[in-house]
Design an enzyme around this catalytic site. Structure first.
Site, PDB file in Angstrom:
ATOM      1  N   TYR B 145      16.908  19.518   1.660  1.00 12.46           N
ATOM      2  CA  TYR B 145      15.853  20.479   2.020  1.00 12.46           C
ATOM      3  C   TYR B 145      16.391  21.494   3.043  1.00 12.46           C
ATOM      4  O   TYR B 145      16.867  21.098   4.113  1.00 12.46           O
ATOM      5  CB  TYR B 145      14.693  19.680   2.604  1.00 12.46           C
ATOM      6  CG  TYR B 145      13.631  20.433   3.370  1.00 12.46           C
ATOM      7  CD1 TYR B 145      13.337  20.090   4.693  1.00 12.46           C
ATOM      8  CD2 TYR B 145      12.885  21.454   2.775  1.00 12.46           C
ATOM      9  CE1 TYR B 145      12.342  20.746   5.403  1.00 12.46           C
ATOM     10  CE2 TYR B 145      11.884  22.111   3.486  1.00 12.46           C
ATOM     11  CZ  TYR B 145      11.619  21.760   4.810  1.00 12.46           C
ATOM     12  OH  TYR B 145      10.638  22.404   5.520  1.00 12.46           O
ATOM     13  N   ASP B 230      13.591  10.025   5.679  1.00 14.07           N
ATOM     14  CA  ASP B 230      12.464  10.925   5.461  1.00 14.07           C
ATOM     15  C   ASP B 230      11.793  10.468   4.171  1.00 14.07           C
ATOM     16  O   ASP B 230      12.354  10.628   3.081  1.00 14.07           O
ATOM     17  CB  ASP B 230      12.976  12.364   5.353  1.00 14.07           C
ATOM     18  CG  ASP B 230      11.843  13.367   5.133  1.00 14.07           C
ATOM     19  OD1 ASP B 230      10.784  12.978   4.594  1.00 14.07           O
ATOM     20  OD2 ASP B 230      12.031  14.552   5.483  1.00 14.07           O
ATOM     21  N   ILE B 232       8.657  11.383   3.041  1.00 19.97           N
ATOM     22  CA  ILE B 232       7.403  12.119   2.896  1.00 19.97           C
ATOM     23  C   ILE B 232       6.908  12.286   1.467  1.00 19.97           C
ATOM     24  O   ILE B 232       5.785  12.720   1.250  1.00 19.97           O
ATOM     25  CB  ILE B 232       7.412  13.472   3.641  1.00 19.97           C
ATOM     26  CG1 ILE B 232       8.127  14.556   2.861  1.00 19.97           C
ATOM     27  CG2 ILE B 232       8.003  13.352   5.009  1.00 19.97           C
ATOM     28  CD1 ILE B 232       7.973  15.912   3.583  1.00 19.97           C
ATOM     29  N   LYS B 270       2.820  16.200   1.683  1.00 16.78           N
ATOM     30  CA  LYS B 270       3.185  16.130   0.280  1.00 16.78           C
ATOM     31  C   LYS B 270       2.355  15.094  -0.461  1.00 16.78           C
ATOM     32  O   LYS B 270       1.815  15.358  -1.532  1.00 16.78           O
ATOM     33  CB  LYS B 270       4.672  15.789   0.129  1.00 16.78           C
ATOM     34  CG  LYS B 270       5.579  16.667   0.967  1.00 16.78           C
ATOM     35  CD  LYS B 270       5.536  18.120   0.533  1.00 16.78           C
ATOM     36  CE  LYS B 270       6.440  18.960   1.427  1.00 16.78           C
ATOM     37  NZ  LYS B 270       6.391  20.392   1.097  1.00 16.78           N
TER      38      LYS B 270
END
Lengths: 480, 481
Positions: B145, B230, B232, B270
């Site tokens: 990302y 992470d 998410i 998300k």
């Protein structure tokens, strides 16, 4: 052994300080009119609790302010998805309008210069990140809000250099003091990047007069350093002299507007610290631009932006709220200072803020900060009031204490005043004037308290927002 | 001349990049079914827009979730005043429960380890501030990302070092790659403080398998460096293989690991589609990190109004179960249709089972195997096909030709328009690639009458990175019913 950062393992968070004793005392034994009538009363928390009835009424009349009502739910999706760091236009317009109204519409604020942040806490850190490199310095007049030590320095590496203000001048900021601080920074090889003022002042509760503000603006303009005006108590000015904002002064004085920035929030003026509505308003385009990008780390929840936009776009509400709030604060302040004077306790004459700067110098055993701490511990442990000692605000003279008056209901305030009275009577009869008035209203009124909402919280105090340092902070259920 | 900081005058914010051209193209000419049917369709935004009806239904039935209804207003004052950085207990309990449910209740999360932050953006920066000093480094597998470059580095001074993953093994993170990156850092005289993984992966849309996760945990444990997971996209795993969280791996018997090294970054942006609400979470197994992060959270707490809403919503077990199931189903359907349509015109993609996007393989459309050619192709897609997709190089992908395309941020109609444009483009540019069977053309036709009665869902805030947008005007588009 696992390694963390220096920032994490150091003390920059500011919580390893003796002032937390007051908070602990409160947390372990918080006052409750029925359950713990001998508990510690929280007077270290600069909160504005006086206008909630007014706000609740407005909420009931405006269901469209919520995304969860039948009237508002059709905006739920677009709002839940809205993460644009420019912020909702209607939110920025409403905040700009509110800021203007609070200044009597003597200035207009441009919604496009409004940048969001994680409360005023986030705003200060963000401004420091924009303006100064690690090792550079900001000048801050004393006494000042202890949270600045953390907010401006902890993760930024920026230094704070005090501008010493003295009681002999009513703690006003003088040109001499500013020059002295500037020179001191230079001698220490620190590059001064700006001056941070809080107006109205925390902890003094006073507003700066026009002349002082002009001299401050002249000073920073000459030195080509930034001026950051923390104006988060702007709407709490409840009597003359009128509040004068730096936004007004720069219209009158020659100044490079690129040096001027305002930090604002709804935490004090509206009593919404939980909603984390922090604002940075800068006259410098590059700063607005940079701060806006940084705001990603602490945007205002779009749900809250929507609520605030609706509320503050209602001109009637705005107008009435500002008036009502001033009136409630005026009354509370008047009664409080009067009661203190009745037992010979002086305070700095003030016209704003949510607190009083109490003068307890004559109660000190000796004119030292140790004596101040001694007295403070007595106030906490014997009088059972959590007030904040002046040294926590970097005050240069011992004996001053900040005591908050807007974070409790009338009953609790009466109990607090009663305790102060008893303490003074017990400790120093020569201070008490002969006339004793209004005894009956100072009596604990248990039957009244039973029917009132329990407003105290287990989230202890206080001097710094947000808090608290202690492990358990259950939200106390309100009773109706 | 007025002096600002180096941080302010530098480029660490990451917005001076060529990728913003795609956003600008979208912003100047955003697609609208009736007003701008030739406009650019936003496919660079990893948003989850599929479950709002379910959520709205719940909201109407639960007025107590709001502080502004008669049922909720008595909590307005205490909530508006609540600024305790521990966070509301009911909020933490609800989030801990949700995180557990998303992992099939195979692990339990401790509400007291939940720390708030200003979205996942704030969470990542906060973790970097806690774990590393300026100049120290985190390893990050590619592709990753683009926001990490800003979130982890900008104000912290921390460095990111890529762990190169290759298409030949489906971009798996191998121990060799980890070791190679580690050695590279040492040679550059940088100290590695941790490894940051995103699982499920953005932009790949895949989940890490158990063995890879175990080998990673072993790696960081051996090197005594932190592991930041992470997660998410955890609830966006819509088909097998099942999501395996690092929270599960560290419980396994054959995995020895110092838990003080393990941290999870989470958010509701998300999984629930609530990026505007800024609900960021740091969950650490290390008490000191929890304590430090909690103090830092003051710079980006979750609005108590939002904590209250989320606490009410996620405490409702039935709602949570239905939501998780419904969300997976809608994502599965959307993903299936989308990938099927792509394959119909000969466009390959990495086989994915999660996330809100597809990692498209357009290598054969490149004039040559270079990033310059990738950028050229990207400009064609933006300006001619009028789709804003994200080129692989923006994700630090080491091989040109890959593109991330989001599929969950638009309604069915817009998706069909997008697919039609892709089809048309492919037909026009490379007839050899298109298989002879053409199915379901009728459903791909523009249907103007239908569009008039549909809600306009597109937004003016584009982007690969959250939050956005870099452009000056971003009026909130009014929804039409």
């Amino acid at each position: 052994m696992v390694s963390m950062s220096k920032i994490a393992t150091g003390n920059g968070h500011g919580e390893n300080s003796p002032y937390f004793d007051g908070w602990k005392a409160y947390e372990t034994n918080p006052f409750h009119p029925i359950d713990r009538p001998d508990g510690v009363i929280q007077m270290g928390l600069a909160e504005n609790q006086l206008c909630f009835e007014f706000i609740k009424k407005w909420l009931m009349e405006h269901p469209e302010a919520s995304l969860c009502t039948a009237e508002g739910v059709n905006r739920f999706k677009e709002t839940a998805l809205f993460q644009d760091y420019h912020g909702m236009p209607e939110f920025r317009q409403a905040v700009a309008k509110f800021m203007g109204k609070v200044r009597g519409d003597r200035v207009k604020f441009d919604p496009d210069r409004i940048v969001m942040s994680g409360g005023a806490t986030g705003a200060h850190e963000m401004v420091a990140f924009c303006l100064a490199d690690p090792g550079e310095a900001l000048l801050v007049p004393t006494p000042y809000y202890p949270g600045f030590d953390r907010d401006l320095r902890w993760r930024t590496g920026v230094e704070l250099v005090p501008v010493i203000c003295e009681s002999s001048h009513n703690f006003q900021i003088t040109r001499t003091a500013m020059e002295a601080a500037y020179e001191k920074a230079q001698e220490a090889n620190l590059k001064v990047k700006g001056l941070l003022i809080t107006n109205p002042s925390n902890p003094l509760g006073t507003t700066m007069d026009r002349e002082t503000l002009k001299s401050i603006v002249k000073f920073i303009n000459e030195k080509n350093i930034h001026l950051i005006g923390d104006e988060i108590y702007a709407a709490t000015v409840f009597k003359d002299p009128e509040f004068v904002s730096i936004s007004e002064v720069i219209q009158e004085v020659e100044c490079n507007h690129d040096l001027i920035h305002i930090v604002y929030s709804l935490s004090k003026d509206m009593g919404f610290p939980g909603f984390r509505v922090g604002i940075v308003y800068s006259y410098n385009d590059a700063v607005v631009n940079c701060a806006r990008k940084m705001s990603s780390y602490g945007l205002v929840s779009s749900q809250t932006q929507h609520l605030i936009a609706t509320m503050l776009n209602d001109d009637d509400f705005l107008h009435n709220f500002i008036m009502e709030s001033k009136e409630q604060l005026f009354k509370r302040h008047k009664y409080f200072t009067w009661s203190l004077s009745q037992v010979g306790i002086g305070s700095l004459k003030s016209n704003g803020g949510l607190f009083i700067w109490m003068d307890l110098r004559k109660l000190l055993k000796e004119k030292t900060f140790d004596a101040e701490m001694d007295l403070w511990r007595v106030i906490i442990n014997e009088v059972k009031l959590n007030v904040s000692p002046g040294s926590s605000f970097h005050c240069h003279e011992p004996g001053w204490f900040r005591v908050c008056f807007a974070n409790m209901e009338d009953n609790t305030m009466e109990v607090a005043l009663s305790r102060i009275r008893s303490f003074i009577l017990k400790n120093n009869e020569s201070i008490i004037p002969r006339k004793l008035c209004r005894r009956s209203s100072l009596k604990l009124s248990l039957s009244r308290s039973l029917s009132r909402r329990m407003d105290d919280f287990m989230s202890p105090a206080g001097i710094m927002s947000p808090h608290s340092p202690l492990p358990q902070s259950p939200l106390v259920r309100a009773r109706t």
